[in-house]
Every structure is written in structure tokens, then in C-alpha cells.
Scaffold this motif. Sequence first.
Motif, PDB file in Angstrom:
ATOM      1  N   GLY A  68      -0.610   5.573  -4.396  1.00 54.37           N
ATOM      2  CA  GLY A  68      -1.307   4.320  -4.752  1.00 54.37           C
ATOM      3  C   GLY A  68      -2.584   4.711  -5.300  1.00 54.37           C
ATOM      4  O   GLY A  68      -3.091   5.860  -5.458  1.00 54.37           O
ATOM      5  N   SER A  86      -2.430  -1.064  -6.070  1.00 57.31           N
ATOM      6  CA  SER A  86      -1.311  -0.270  -5.451  1.00 57.31           C
ATOM      7  C   SER A  86      -0.062  -1.367  -5.226  1.00 57.31           C
ATOM      8  O   SER A  86       1.147  -1.141  -5.587  1.00 57.31           O
ATOM      9  CB  SER A  86      -1.783   0.302  -4.325  1.00 57.31           C
ATOM     10  N   THR A  87      -0.355  -2.381  -4.483  1.00 52.32           N
ATOM     11  CA  THR A  87       0.614  -3.459  -4.039  1.00 52.32           C
ATOM     12  C   THR A  87       1.025  -4.072  -5.232  1.00 52.32           C
ATOM     13  O   THR A  87       2.369  -4.290  -5.363  1.00 52.32           O
ATOM     14  CB  THR A  87       0.136  -4.449  -2.981  1.00 52.32           C
ATOM     15  N   TYR A 145      -5.368   2.950   1.430  1.00 53.91           N
ATOM     16  CA  TYR A 145      -6.145   2.699   2.414  1.00 53.91           C
ATOM     17  C   TYR A 145      -5.732   1.878   3.461  1.00 53.91           C
ATOM     18  O   TYR A 145      -5.238   0.910   3.163  1.00 53.91           O
ATOM     19  CB  TYR A 145      -7.522   2.281   1.674  1.00 53.91           C
ATOM     20  N   THR A 146      -6.060   2.052   4.816  1.00 57.31           N
ATOM     21  CA  THR A 146      -5.842   1.242   5.857  1.00 57.31           C
ATOM     22  C   THR A 146      -7.404   0.875   6.421  1.00 57.31           C
ATOM     23  O   THR A 146      -8.065   1.624   6.748  1.00 57.31           O
ATOM     24  CB  THR A 146      -5.060   2.007   7.059  1.00 57.31           C
ATOM     25  N   ARG A 183      -6.882   4.771  -5.669  1.00 56.49           N
ATOM     26  CA  ARG A 183      -7.906   4.996  -4.576  1.00 56.49           C
ATOM     27  C   ARG A 183      -9.070   5.312  -5.376  1.00 56.49           C
ATOM     28  O   ARG A 183      -9.080   5.242  -6.787  1.00 56.49           O
ATOM     29  CB  ARG A 183      -7.521   6.257  -3.830  1.00 56.49           C
ATOM     30  N   ARG A 193     -10.827  -2.656  -1.407  1.00 56.61           N
ATOM     31  CA  ARG A 193      -9.631  -3.389  -1.085  1.00 56.61           C
ATOM     32  C   ARG A 193      -9.027  -3.575  -2.660  1.00 56.61           C
ATOM     33  O   ARG A 193      -7.882  -4.065  -2.742  1.00 56.61           O
ATOM     34  CB  ARG A 193     -10.283  -4.762  -0.710  1.00 56.61           C
ATOM     35  N   TRP A 218      -8.069   6.889   4.747  1.00 58.14           N
ATOM     36  CA  TRP A 218      -7.448   7.437   3.476  1.00 58.14           C
ATOM     37  C   TRP A 218      -6.130   8.113   3.945  1.00 58.14           C
ATOM     38  O   TRP A 218      -6.276   9.275   4.406  1.00 58.14           O
ATOM     39  CB  TRP A 218      -8.303   7.931   2.823  1.00 58.14           C
ATOM     40  N   THR A 266       2.392   2.804  -2.909  1.00 59.33           N
ATOM     41  CA  THR A 266       1.930   2.864  -1.422  1.00 59.33           C
ATOM     42  C   THR A 266       0.374   2.743  -1.520  1.00 59.33           C
ATOM     43  O   THR A 266      -0.158   3.666  -1.764  1.00 59.33           O
ATOM     44  CB  THR A 266       2.387   4.149  -0.747  1.00 59.33           C
ATOM     45  N   PRO A 267      -0.104   1.497  -0.509  1.00 53.95           N
ATOM     46  CA  PRO A 267      -1.589   1.478  -0.607  1.00 53.95           C
ATOM     47  C   PRO A 267      -1.913   2.952  -0.072  1.00 53.95           C
ATOM     48  O   PRO A 267      -1.662   3.287   1.082  1.00 53.95           O
ATOM     49  CB  PRO A 267      -1.800   0.464   0.246  1.00 53.95           C
ATOM     50  N   ASN A 290      -6.059  -1.035  -2.927  1.00 54.91           N
ATOM     51  CA  ASN A 290      -5.113  -1.357  -2.363  1.00 54.91           C
ATOM     52  C   ASN A 290      -4.435  -2.440  -3.103  1.00 54.91           C
ATOM     53  O   ASN A 290      -3.196  -2.566  -3.239  1.00 54.91           O
ATOM     54  CB  ASN A 290      -5.331  -1.761  -0.775  1.00 54.91           C
TER      55      ASN A 290
END
Length: 749
Positions: free
Chosen positions: A410, A386-387, A395-396, A412, A380, A404, A392-393, A383
Motif C-alpha cells: 500500500g 491503500s484501502t 500502517y497499524t 506510505r 491515516r 510500518w 494492503t494498508p 492507509n
Amino acid sequence: MSRSRSNNKIRKIVDAAMTVLLLFLMAYQVTGEAAHEWIGMGMTVLVIIHQILNRKWYGALFKGKYNPYRTVATILNILLLLSIALTAFCGMAMSSHAVPFLYGVAPVSFARAMHLSMSHWSFVLMGLHLGMHIPAMAAGMKLSSRTRAILTCIFTFIGGIGFWLFLRNGMADYLLFRVTFAFLDYEKAAGLVLLENLLMLSFWALIGAQTAGICRNAVQKKDTQRNPLLPVVVILASVIIGILPSLLFPSANGQSSFGGADWSAPVKEAAKKEEQKENGGTGGTEKAARTDDASEKPAIVSVDDGFMPIQGGSFLMGSPESENWRIDDETQHEASVGSFFMDPYETTQEEYERLMGENPSTFTGDDLPVENISWLEAIRCANAKSTDTGLTPVYTIASDGVTWDLSADGYRLPTEAEWEYACRAGTDTPFNTEKSLSADEANFYGHYPYEIEENYFDNSVLDAKPGEYRQTTLAVGSFEPNAWGLYDMHGNVNEWCWDYYGDYDLKSVDNPTGPASGTRHVYRGGGWNDFAKNMRSAYRAAGQEDLKSFNLGLRLVRNADSSRSGSLTSGGAALKAETGGKTLIAFFSWSGNTRGIAQEIQSQTGADLFEITPVDPYSEDYNTVLMEAQEDQHKQARPELSEHVQNMDDYDIILLGYPNWWASIPMPIASFLEEYDFSGKTIIPFCSHGGGRFGQSLTAIAKLAPEAVIGEGLSVHYSGGSTLPDDVTAWLELNGIRSGPSAGQTASH
């Protein structure tokens, strides 16, 4: 008369030699450790000779009158002698080359801090001492007033430059014990280092000369006195010249604020220089890493986030069978990674709190590494960064796992291969220092350097001797970086990686990302409480994704290879603990400390009690059991147990107790864990220790019982003392274990 002249000549030669040696002593990055020690010994000898030649001065200390000049000079001489004596003594207490038999005559942590501060005080006082003699020497030269004025202006300007360098290099922080390690720019040319030292010494000589002028002028007759403000004006002018660059160009001068130099400036400057190197660093790259052809992979482009460019290549991952204290899961094989950017520092608490709005760390400080975060929280954080920077983040995050996006630009977590590749920086030795790691090079349990286990009673054969154990994290970048400009790859805090833990896939060696599924994630590097053997470049630690620890943090990377595509998912194998069954307290105890903790737990829970005992007990002699324990760990022995739990299926929760032996579990615990199927069960560790808390025992348990859920552990210092009942109560509540009858039972054998 001839003897007096001869003594004066010798005295001048000795003084000149001391000044030259001082300049080299303050140039550690030029001389290196061994030469530094021997130069220090030479300086000590010259100081003794100097005192002998000036023995009459001591006899006259309590004779005659003290005018201002004599008073100041006497105080200055005494302070200089004390500072040099302390510098020499503390240096000998840390000696590895000149007088290694004196190592440890004073606590090493105290000796290091005192040596660092006193050496800088000696430098300042030596400059003042030299300056106090300049007016007398100038008087003998019979210079004209005009020549004297011109020379004063020149030396005022030179002194100003010296003061600027003094501020820029953060020397004041050393004087005030604000820095416990020397931060030096090893890329700076030797001649430039010596010139800077000479200029800084000139500033203090200027101060000494003007102070001497003030003192001498005060006793002159009024008709021969000079304007008393002139020396003050000279000093102020030199100081102003020194601080002007800091005021006008603070960012270019390494200043954090006026009057307080940024002690990490030389480190940051060195890192910037490393960042400009095309291959991410130098030294040994042909020995263990083959850099990819630049025409075959996208070139690394510059970034503005301070991350270091790491040029991709091939290397030998894992450890050779000949490496001492290797683990079977370190199978050596060739692997390759693409280019990437890596943060030269572990993520700090200041950065984490800015991104995440909280600071979970056990040890608090803006420049300390964040710790006590889980793998999911590290994901988290990546991410969030990155934001925050408009990237671009990567991880989802979903309820069924983390995906990934390999192509995202972004931030990681590094893969395990990327981490080891960057840590090694072209080396193939156990540590990236290419020699045994000392407590002066990393933050770890310094009492236990590499290979101390089998040499505990005679450490004279060790490359790195026992050093300081700080028992806390340190500011990121507190030690020298590896060859690729990365700091704290060994020690301080462990760092989460992306990969699931498992055996290496020797067929998938191109940008490996670990097993497709698993129950543990890898973390690397070792922490502040780890033994050196567990900080080797190849050592692999593992924990479930919600594991949090006071020595576990993160370091971020980002892509530099735009050709990557696709996605990977980590998830779907989350462990679920069974509930409703009984609780078993299983423990191994040698001295009785762990047994006492287990009995306190039983008194509060009423749980069944089972003592793990080997068929062949360990010796009752402490020194002997130290050797027996390390021998068993070294060969990963599995001692046969004399008793067995016949009804293990009845238990859902295992409270597992043991003493921390050599930073891990005693081998009877390994025998116990391999005897039963702990799938779906919850193992909650508790251990007694002498200072290392859990060491790497948690990862040992996690590897041996991969299908078990690991609960929050309890580490107890020796027997726990008067707070043990309250500590146990809080620990049980944290793990959701209810109190039971005051009298427990014994598990069926």
C-alpha cells in the motif's frame, strides 16, 4: 521609384524576419532562456525598423475615408503594436541575460503575467495581420478560380489542424490570464515545436485572410461581388476540423471540456514520458547516484496510479561542508535506497477530502496541495488511499504508536533518504535545478533567493535574483519537474517523512529509516513562505507528530521492491506536558514589535515577563542589524545573555516571543533555549514578522528543545495593529491558557 521599390523589398525582408523570429519566440523549450531573451531583443529592433519603414502610415491615420478593410486593418495594427510593446517591456522587466539592469522596472509578478498573455496575443494578432495581406498578394498572382478553390480547401484543412493544436496546447488560457506560468513539453523535438507554431499561426492567418475578403467584398459593385457567405463557411469549416478531434477523442487531446483546454496537459504528457524511462530519469545520475544492477533487485513494474518509478541506487545524502547555509545535522554520507514509486505531485486537497472526508487546508482549492495536516493525519491518509485502491494498508495505528509493515504494497510516507534521493534526481548541488533556485522555478518567498542574506544590499552577484512572493500555495505541478519527473520537490508545501528526527546513523546506510525513537518527525522540501536556503535538497525540518501548519503537507510513495520484510514501530515516546506550574513570557525584541505583543499577552494573563537581552546588543541601525543577524545565523552563534531566569523550574509553560529574522529565530533565542532544561515543559511560540510568518523558526525551536511540547504558535504582522488584543485572546484560548490578573510580574533574574 527605385527608392520605393527598395523600401518595399526591405519591408518584406523585415516582415519575413519578424515572422520567423515569432515562431522561435513561441518555442521557449527549444531556445532556452538566454536565447529567448536575445531573440526577443531582435524582434523588438525589427518592430522599430518596421515602424520607421511604415512611418507614412501614421501620417495618413487621420486622412482619407475609412472603408471596412482600412478600419479593421488599422484597429488590428494598433492592437498588434500595443501587444508587442507590452510583451517587450515586460520581458525586459524580467530579463536575466539581455538587459539584466532593467530587471524589476515593473513588479515581476505583474510583468510575468502580462508578458505571458501579451506574447500570445501578439502571436494571434500577427497571424491576423499577415492574413489581412494575403488577398492582395493572391490577386497579384492572377490565380484561376479552380486553383484558388483548391488552395482555399488546403489552407482550410491546415488552419483546422492549427486550431486543434491551439486548443490542445491550452493557448486560450494564456490569452485570458488563466495561467501565470508556461507549461511546456521539453521532450518534444525542436522541429515539431516550430511546425506546431507555424500551423497555429496559419489558422489565424486564415481568419485574417477571410476577414479581409469579407471587408473588400463589401465595397465591390454588386455585379463583381462574390458570395459573402463563402469566407464564413471557410472559417466555420476550419473551426469544425479543429474541434472534431477534441469532441471525438477528448482524453487523447488534453481537453478538459469543449472550448477549455486543460492547461496542464503538456505537463502531464511530459510526466508520462518520464514514467516510461527505465531509470526514473536522466541527467547527472552518474555524478551522484549509482543505479543498482537490475539482476540484483526486482525490476520495477508498471503501475496505473500515475506514480513515478524511482530506480534504487546509492547517493551522497546530506550536504558537503562547503555548501552555503548548511546546518550541522546535514552530515554528508553515502546512503542507498531500494526502488519505489513516488507520486509526481504533492497530495491535493481534492484527493485528501475524497479519502478523509474533510479539508483542513488554510488555502482552499481542489488542485492545491493539502496542508495543515499532522504526521498522524498523513499516516491515516496513506492507509485510506491503500484501502480505497484495494491495496494492503502499510500502517497499524495504535494508542502506543504506529507500526510500518515493510512488506505491504500500500501507500506510505517516504523515508527521509528516499525523499532526498528522489528530490536530488542525480544532482549533488544545493537544489535539483543544479543552480540557484528562482521564483520562476518554485513557489517560495521569492524575495529571498539563495544567498540573499549576505548579499542583501547588492544582489548583482546572485545566480537567482529576487522574484515574486505569492503568499499562498499554488496548484500542484505549476513548475517544471526535476529530472525524474517529480514536481514541487522544492517549495509549495513541506512534506512529511516517516523518520524520527535525529543525527544520521552513519553505520546504517542501506535503506535507512531514521532513529529508533524520538520526539520529532522529519519534513522536507520547504514551503511557500520559506527562504531558498531552507529549501535545499539536504535541509532537514522537524516537528512533533501533531504539528500542523499552513505550509506542511504530504507526498505518498509505495513499494517497488518485493524483497523487503519485517516491521518498524514509531511510538512510545510521546511527549507529555507537565501542568500546574506557572507561565513565563520570555521574549527577545529589537524594534519593539515583539515587546508590545509580550506586554499585551501579560496584560491578559498576568504571567511573569522576562526579556532576553544579549550582553552585546545589536546595532540600532536597521541596515546594520540585518547584516549582524544574518552573520550570527550563518555561523550559528550563541550570543551571551545579560540576564538569566533563576527559577526556571517553577514554570511549566513558556510563551516564547521573537521577531522572524531571516526566516528563523534570532540567535539570542538559541542561547536561551540551550541554557535551560525544557523537558516536559510546553513552549508556545509567538513571533512578529514582515510577511514570512514563522519561516523555519518552529523547526529551529523543535530541534533546540527536543523534549519540550510545542504549542500552537501566533504570528503577528509587525506590531499587530488594532486586532492584536483579539488575536492574542483567541491564541491563548486555543492553547488552553486562562486569563489572569491584568498586571503581571517579572521573572526573578
